[in-house]
Design a protein around this motif. Structure first.
Motif, mmCIF file in Angstrom:
data_model
loop_
_atom_site.group_PDB
_atom_site.id
_atom_site.type_symbol
_atom_site.label_atom_id
_atom_site.label_comp_id
_atom_site.label_asym_id
_atom_site.label_seq_id
_atom_site.Cartn_x
_atom_site.Cartn_y
_atom_site.Cartn_z
ATOM 1 N N PHE B 150 0.849 -1.190 0.000
ATOM 2 C CA PHE B 150 0.000 0.000 0.000
ATOM 3 C C PHE B 150 0.889 1.245 0.000
ATOM 4 O O PHE B 150 2.037 1.187 0.445
ATOM 5 N N PRO B 151 0.358 2.368 -0.481
ATOM 6 C CA PRO B 151 1.192 3.583 -0.572
ATOM 7 C C PRO B 151 1.887 3.927 0.733
ATOM 8 O O PRO B 151 3.048 4.341 0.717
ATOM 9 N N ARG B 152 1.204 3.723 1.869
ATOM 10 C CA ARG B 152 1.843 4.110 3.137
ATOM 11 C C ARG B 152 3.040 3.240 3.457
ATOM 12 O O ARG B 152 3.834 3.571 4.333
ATOM 13 N N GLU B 153 3.173 2.115 2.753
ATOM 14 C CA GLU B 153 4.323 1.237 2.992
ATOM 15 C C GLU B 153 5.466 1.516 2.010
ATOM 16 O O GLU B 153 6.434 0.778 1.975
ATOM 17 N N LEU B 154 5.318 2.571 1.209
ATOM 18 C CA LEU B 154 6.338 2.885 0.208
ATOM 19 C C LEU B 154 7.068 4.168 0.584
ATOM 20 O O LEU B 154 6.496 5.049 1.226
ATOM 21 N N SER B 155 8.325 4.270 0.142
ATOM 22 C CA SER B 155 9.077 5.505 0.370
ATOM 23 C C SER B 155 8.560 6.590 -0.570
ATOM 24 O O SER B 155 7.812 6.307 -1.513
ATOM 25 N N GLY B 156 8.978 7.815 -0.312
ATOM 26 C CA GLY B 156 8.522 8.928 -1.143
ATOM 27 C C GLY B 156 8.862 8.718 -2.619
ATOM 28 O O GLY B 156 8.030 8.935 -3.493
ATOM 29 N N GLY B 157 10.086 8.267 -2.881
ATOM 30 C CA GLY B 157 10.502 8.062 -4.262
ATOM 31 C C GLY B 157 9.705 6.952 -4.930
ATOM 32 O O GLY B 157 9.337 7.049 -6.103
ATOM 33 N N GLN B 158 9.409 5.899 -4.149
ATOM 34 C CA GLN B 158 8.611 4.801 -4.707
ATOM 35 C C GLN B 158 7.192 5.266 -4.999
ATOM 36 O O GLN B 158 6.618 4.941 -6.039
ATOM 37 N N GLN B 159 6.629 6.047 -4.081
ATOM 38 C CA GLN B 159 5.277 6.566 -4.312
ATOM 39 C C GLN B 159 5.248 7.404 -5.582
ATOM 40 O O GLN B 159 4.318 7.324 -6.386
ATOM 41 N N GLN B 160 6.313 8.203 -5.762
ATOM 42 C CA GLN B 160 6.369 9.058 -6.928
ATOM 43 C C GLN B 160 6.393 8.221 -8.212
ATOM 44 O O GLN B 160 5.739 8.561 -9.199
ATOM 45 N N ARG B 161 7.115 7.108 -8.166
ATOM 46 C CA ARG B 161 7.199 6.259 -9.361
ATOM 47 C C ARG B 161 5.882 5.546 -9.615
ATOM 48 O O ARG B 161 5.492 5.353 -10.775
ATOM 49 N N VAL B 162 5.181 5.149 -8.547
ATOM 50 C CA VAL B 162 3.853 4.549 -8.738
ATOM 51 C C VAL B 162 2.930 5.577 -9.399
ATOM 52 O O VAL B 162 2.191 5.259 -10.332
ATOM 53 N N ALA B 163 3.011 6.824 -8.908
ATOM 54 C CA ALA B 163 2.167 7.875 -9.483
ATOM 55 C C ALA B 163 2.481 8.057 -10.961
ATOM 56 O O ALA B 163 1.582 8.242 -11.789
ATOM 57 N N LEU B 164 3.772 7.954 -11.296
ATOM 58 C CA LEU B 164 4.181 8.098 -12.702
ATOM 59 C C LEU B 164 3.637 6.937 -13.537
ATOM 60 O O LEU B 164 3.064 7.135 -14.614
ATOM 61 N N ALA B 165 3.783 5.715 -12.998
ATOM 62 C CA ALA B 165 3.289 4.537 -13.720
ATOM 63 C C ALA B 165 1.774 4.625 -13.905
ATOM 64 O O ALA B 165 1.241 4.284 -14.959
ATOM 65 N N ARG B 166 1.082 5.105 -12.882
ATOM 66 C CA ARG B 166 -0.377 5.214 -12.958
ATOM 67 C C ARG B 166 -0.787 6.228 -14.024
ATOM 68 O O ARG B 166 -1.711 5.991 -14.803
ATOM 69 N N ALA B 167 -0.058 7.354 -14.067
ATOM 70 C CA ALA B 167 -0.381 8.372 -15.068
ATOM 71 C C ALA B 167 -0.137 7.818 -16.476
ATOM 72 O O ALA B 167 -0.913 8.074 -17.392
ATOM 73 N N LEU B 168 0.928 7.012 -16.622
ATOM 74 C CA LEU B 168 1.243 6.467 -17.948
ATOM 75 C C LEU B 168 0.269 5.364 -18.349
ATOM 76 O O LEU B 168 0.055 5.118 -19.537
ATOM 77 N N ALA B 169 -0.333 4.710 -17.350
ATOM 78 C CA ALA B 169 -1.263 3.621 -17.651
ATOM 79 C C ALA B 169 -2.446 4.109 -18.474
ATOM 80 O O ALA B 169 -3.027 3.365 -19.253
ATOM 81 N N ALA B 170 -2.804 5.372 -18.307
ATOM 82 C CA ALA B 170 -3.931 5.926 -19.051
ATOM 83 C C ALA B 170 -3.553 6.238 -20.502
ATOM 84 O O ALA B 170 -4.373 6.777 -21.236
ATOM 85 N N GLU B 171 -2.325 5.884 -20.873
ATOM 86 C CA GLU B 171 -1.825 6.126 -22.235
ATOM 87 C C GLU B 171 -2.005 7.565 -22.681
ATOM 88 O O GLU B 171 -2.637 7.849 -23.692
ATOM 89 N N PRO B 172 -1.463 8.489 -21.905
ATOM 90 C CA PRO B 172 -1.610 9.899 -22.269
ATOM 91 C C PRO B 172 -0.634 10.269 -23.382
ATOM 92 O O PRO B 172 0.392 9.615 -23.567
ATOM 93 N N ARG B 173 -1.003 11.287 -24.141
ATOM 94 C CA ARG B 173 -0.056 11.845 -25.103
ATOM 95 C C ARG B 173 0.659 13.033 -24.475
ATOM 96 O O ARG B 173 1.687 13.483 -24.933
ATOM 97 N N LEU B 174 0.020 13.528 -23.409
ATOM 98 C CA LEU B 174 0.556 14.701 -22.723
ATOM 99 C C LEU B 174 0.681 14.360 -21.245
ATOM 100 O O LEU B 174 -0.251 13.841 -20.632
ATOM 101 N N LEU B 175 1.850 14.613 -20.686
ATOM 102 C CA LEU B 175 2.101 14.293 -19.288
ATOM 103 C C LEU B 175 2.442 15.580 -18.541
ATOM 104 O O LEU B 175 3.331 16.326 -18.951
ATOM 105 N N LEU B 176 1.706 15.843 -17.466
ATOM 106 C CA LEU B 176 1.954 17.038 -16.661
ATOM 107 C C LEU B 176 2.581 16.615 -15.347
ATOM 108 O O LEU B 176 2.068 15.733 -14.666
#
Lengths: 235, 382
Positions: B150-176
C-alpha cells in the motif's frame, strides 16, 4: 418481550434504511457542496439531536395527521402504525448518520478525487471507487450509531405510534409498560438486552474510529477526524 | 513550421494574480519555471481540465479541449469544454495523490478500465490483461517488487514512481508533472529524472514539467518557459535562456545576480563600451544604441579573480578592477564572495571550492578581478 423485540428490529431496519438513504446524499452535499444556506440546512438536520423527542413527535403528528391537507389528500394513514414508529426513529437517527458520514467524507483528500478524474473517472465512479471506500469507516460508524439510536427511540415513537402491544409497542415502550405494571422481572431482562446491544454498537464504533485514524491515510497524514463520529452527549 | 501539437492560450483571473499564458509545444519536455505563486500549477490545471480559463483556447493534436471566446482570440467559434476525464492527460501531482486504499498494483490498474485497450475486455480475461499491463508498467519504473504494498508502505521516491506509472497507464499523449521531486532526495531525483527523460522519448510524449528548481530544469527540459507574476516572460532552450535572459525579471527569477545598471557610451562593429556608474566596461557587440540605458548582467561564475603576480590570460584582459571583499560564503563544492568595486557597487563571484587556493580571501582584503568580457550580457532597457 419477543414480540416487542421483533417489532423493534423491524422498525429499526426500516428507520435505518430511511436514514441512510437520506443521510448519505445529505452528508455528501454538506461535505463537498458550497452553496447558500448550507449551515442553515446543517442546523436543521442536527436539530433532532437537541429537541425533546416529544417536540419531534408533535411535528410529525402535525405533518402526517388529519390536520395536514396534504397528508389527507395523499390518503396517508400512517399515525399509530409501526411505520410511524419507523419514521420517528429515522428522524432522530438521521443527524447521527449525517454527522459521522459528513466528517468522514470531508476527510477524504479532494486531490484523490481530482486524480481519479484525471484517470478517466466520471463523478459516479469517483464516488464509488474513491470517496465512499475511503470514508467507509466513518460511514459505518454513522450507520451503527443511527441503528442504535433508532433501536432505542422512545419519546417521538410514543407520540406518533402510541403504545399498542403487538402493533406499535417497541422494546423501549415495553420496558416502560413493564415498569408501570410492576413487572420488574420482564423489565430487567429487556433493560439488560438494550444495554448489551447499545454497549456493543458503541464499542464497534470506537473500534472503527481508532482504526480509521491510522489506516487509509497517506504516510504522515494521520489525523483523527475532527469531531469524530459526532457522537452527541445525549445519544 | 508544422502545427504545434499542444496549443495553450489561456487567461484566468486569480485572487492575487492575473494569469495569461501562451504556449505551443511539440514532442518535447518543456520546463515551466517560476517562483511559487507565479501561476504554474494553475496553468497545469487549466491544461488538465481541473480549472477553467476565463477565456482562451487549449487544444492537443488538433482536438480542442477548451475554447471560450474573448475579444481577439476565439471570437465566433462555439465554446468547448472537454471534462478532465475525457482529455486523457497524465498528471502527476506534487503530493502524489495515490489512492491509499489500493495497493501499488491496484493504483496503476485504476485507469486501465478506461483506456481503449482495457475497455473492450470485460470479465476475467480483461482483468488478467490489465493486471499484466500494470505489472509491466511497474517494472518499467523498477517497482514490480512492491506491487502488493500500500502507498503508506512505500518511500517517497517509490510513491512518486507509482504515481508516474499510474499516469502512464492511461496512455496519455501529454504528461503534466507538478514539482514531482520536491519531496525526494537527490539520488532518487536523479534516477526519476532519467526515467522521465527516457519515457518521454520512448513514448513520444509531450511533457510539461513544473519546477522552481533550476537544477531540475537543466536535468530534464528541452525548452524552458519562465513564468513570472502570471506572464510567460521568455521561452527557449534552457541553456540559451540561462545565458541570455530576455528581461531583468527572467534574470531575477532564474537566480541571476550581478545586474549592472549601464549606459551605452560607444557602439561599433567589434565592441560595446558601457558606463557602469563610473566604471567603464567593454562588452561584445549586441544590439544597442549609444546613449541607451540598460541592465547588463554577468553570472557570478564569469567573474574571475586575478593573481597580481601572474601574467594575465587573454580572456581576462578587459574589465579589470580592484575591490574589497565584503562577504565569503562556502557551499557544497563552491565558494562565493561578494566584492565592492570602486564605484560603490557589489558583484558576486562564484568559483569551485578548490580554486584560488593561494589567494587570501577574507572580508576586508583587497582583490583583483575581471568581469569576463564575452559573458557581459545586455538585457532590455532597465
Amino acid at each position: 418481550m419477543t414480540e416487542a423485540l421483533l417489532l423493534s428490529l423491524r422498525v429499526t431496519a426500516v428507520a435505518l434504511a430511511l436514514a441512510v438513504a437520506a443521510g448519505l446524499p445529505l452528508a455528501l452535499l454538506l461535505a463537498r457542496g458550497r452553496f447558500r444556506g448550507k449551515s442553515l440546512l446543517e442546523t436543521l438536520i442536527l436539530l433532532p439531536l437537541v429537541l425533546p423527542p416529544s417536540v419531534i413527535g408533535f411535528y410529525l403528528l402535525v405533518a402526517f395527521g388529519r390536520s395536514n391537507p396534504l397528508a389527507r389528500q395523499a390518503g396517508l394513514h400512517l399515525l399509530f402504525t409501526w411505520p410511524a414508529a419507523a419514521l420517528a426513529s429515522a428522524v432522530v437517527a438521521l443527524p447521527l448518520m449525517v454527522q459521522a458520514s459528513r466528517a468522514a467524507i470531508a476527510q477524504v483528500d479532494p486531490a484523490l478525487e481530482r486524480a481519479a478524474r484525471m484517470l478517466g473517472s466520471g463523478e459516479a465512479e469517483v464516488l464509488r471507487r474513491i470517496t465512499l471506500p475511503l470514508a467507509r469507516r466513518g460511514i459505518l460508524a454513522g450507520v451503527v450509531l443511527a441503528a442504535a439510536r433508532a433501536f432505542g427511540e422512545f419519546g417521538a415513537t410514543l407520540m406518533v405510534a402510541g403504545n399498542i402491544p403487538g402493533r406499535t409497542q417497541t422494546l423501549p415502550l415495553a420496558i416502560y409498560d413493564a415498569v408501570q405494571t410492576g413487572n420488574l422481572a420482564a423489565a430487567n431482562g429487556m433493560v439488560l438486552l438494550m444495554t448489551a446491544l447499545s454497549f456493543a454498537s458503541l464499542w464497534v464504533v470506537r473500534r472503527f474510529e481508532t482504526r480509521a485514524a491510522f489506516a487509509d491515510r497517506p504516510a504522515g497524514g494521520a489525523t483523527p477526524s475532527p469531531g469524530g463520529s459526532g457522537l452527541p452527549a445525549g445519544a | 513550421m508544422s502545427q504545434p501539437r499542444l496549443h495553450v492560450d489561456a487567461s484566468r483571473r486569480l485572487p492575487a494574480l492575473d494569469l495569461r499564458v501562451r504556449l505551443d509545444l511539440d514532442t518535447e519536455t518543456l520546463v515551466l519555471f517560476g517562483p511559487s505563486g507565479a501561476g504554474k500549477t494553475t496553468t497545469l490545471d487549466m491544461v488538465a481540465g481541473l480549472a477553467d480559463p476565463d477565456a482562451g483556447e487549449i487544444s492537443l493534436d488538433g482536438h480542442t479541449f477548451f475554447r471560450r471566446g474573448a475579444p481577439g482570440t476565439a471570437g465566433g467559434a462555439p465554446p468547448v469544454r472537454v471534462p478532465a476525464r475525457d482529455r486523457h492527460v497524465g498528471y502527476v501531482f506534487q503530493q502524489y495523490a495515490l489512492f491509499p486504499h489500493m495497493t501499488a498494483l491496484q493504483n496503476v490498474m485504476y485507469p486501465l478500465g478506461h483506456t481503449p485497450a482495457g475497455r473492450g475486455q470485460a470479465g476475467g480475461a480483461g482483468r488478467a490483461a490489465r493486471q499484466a499491463r500494470a505489472h509491466a508498467l511497474l517494472e518499467r519504473v523498477r517497482l514490480d517488487g512492491v506491487a502488493d504494498r500500500f502507498p503508506r508502505e512505500l518511500s517517497g521516491g517509490q510513491q512518486q514512481r507509482v504515481a508516474l506509472a499510474r499516469a502512464l497507464a492511461a496512455e496519455p499523449r501529454l504528461l503534466l508533472l507538478d514539482e514531482p521531486f520536491s519531496a525526494v532526495d537527490a539520488a532518487v531525483r536523479e534516477h526519476l529524472q532519467r526515467d522521465i527523460a527516457e519515457l518521454q522519448s520512448e513514448l513520444g510524449l509531450i511533457v510539461i514539467y513544473v519546477t522552481h528548481r533550476l537544477e531540475d530544469a537543466f536535468a530534464l527540459g528541452h525548452r524552458i518557459a519562465v513564468l513570472r507574476e502570471g506572464r510567460i516572460e521568455q521561452v527557449g532552450p534552457i541553456a540559451e535562456v540561462f545565458r541570455r535572459p530576455a528581461t531583468a525579471g527572467v534574470a531575477e527569477v532564474m537566480g541571476i545576480r550581478n545586474l549592472l545598471s549601464v549606459r551605452v557610451v560607444a557602439a561599433d562593429a567589434g565592441e560595446l563600451r558601457l558606463d557602469w556608474e563610473g566604471l567603464e566596461l567593454s562588452a561584445p557587440p549586441q544590439p544597442a544604441r549609444v546613449g541607451d540605458r540598460a541592465l547588463a548582467y554577468i553570472r557570478p561564475e564569469e567573474v574571475k579573480l586575478l593573481y597580481g603576480d601572474r601574467p594575465l590570460s587573454r580572456s581576462v584582459a578587459y574589465n579589470r578592477f580592484e575591490g574589497q571583499v565584503l562577504r565569503v560564503l562556502s557551499g557544497a563544492g563552491f565558494r562565493e564572495i561578494t566584492v565592492r568595486l570602486p564605484n560603490g557597487r557589489e558583484v558576486d563571484v562564484r568559483f569551485p571550492l578548490l580554486s584560488y587556493g593561494a589567494l587570501d580571501l577574507r572580508p576586508g582584503v583587497a582583490v583583483q578581478l575581471a568581469l569576463r568580457r564575452e559573458a557581459l550580457v545586455l538585457l532590455g532597457p532597465g
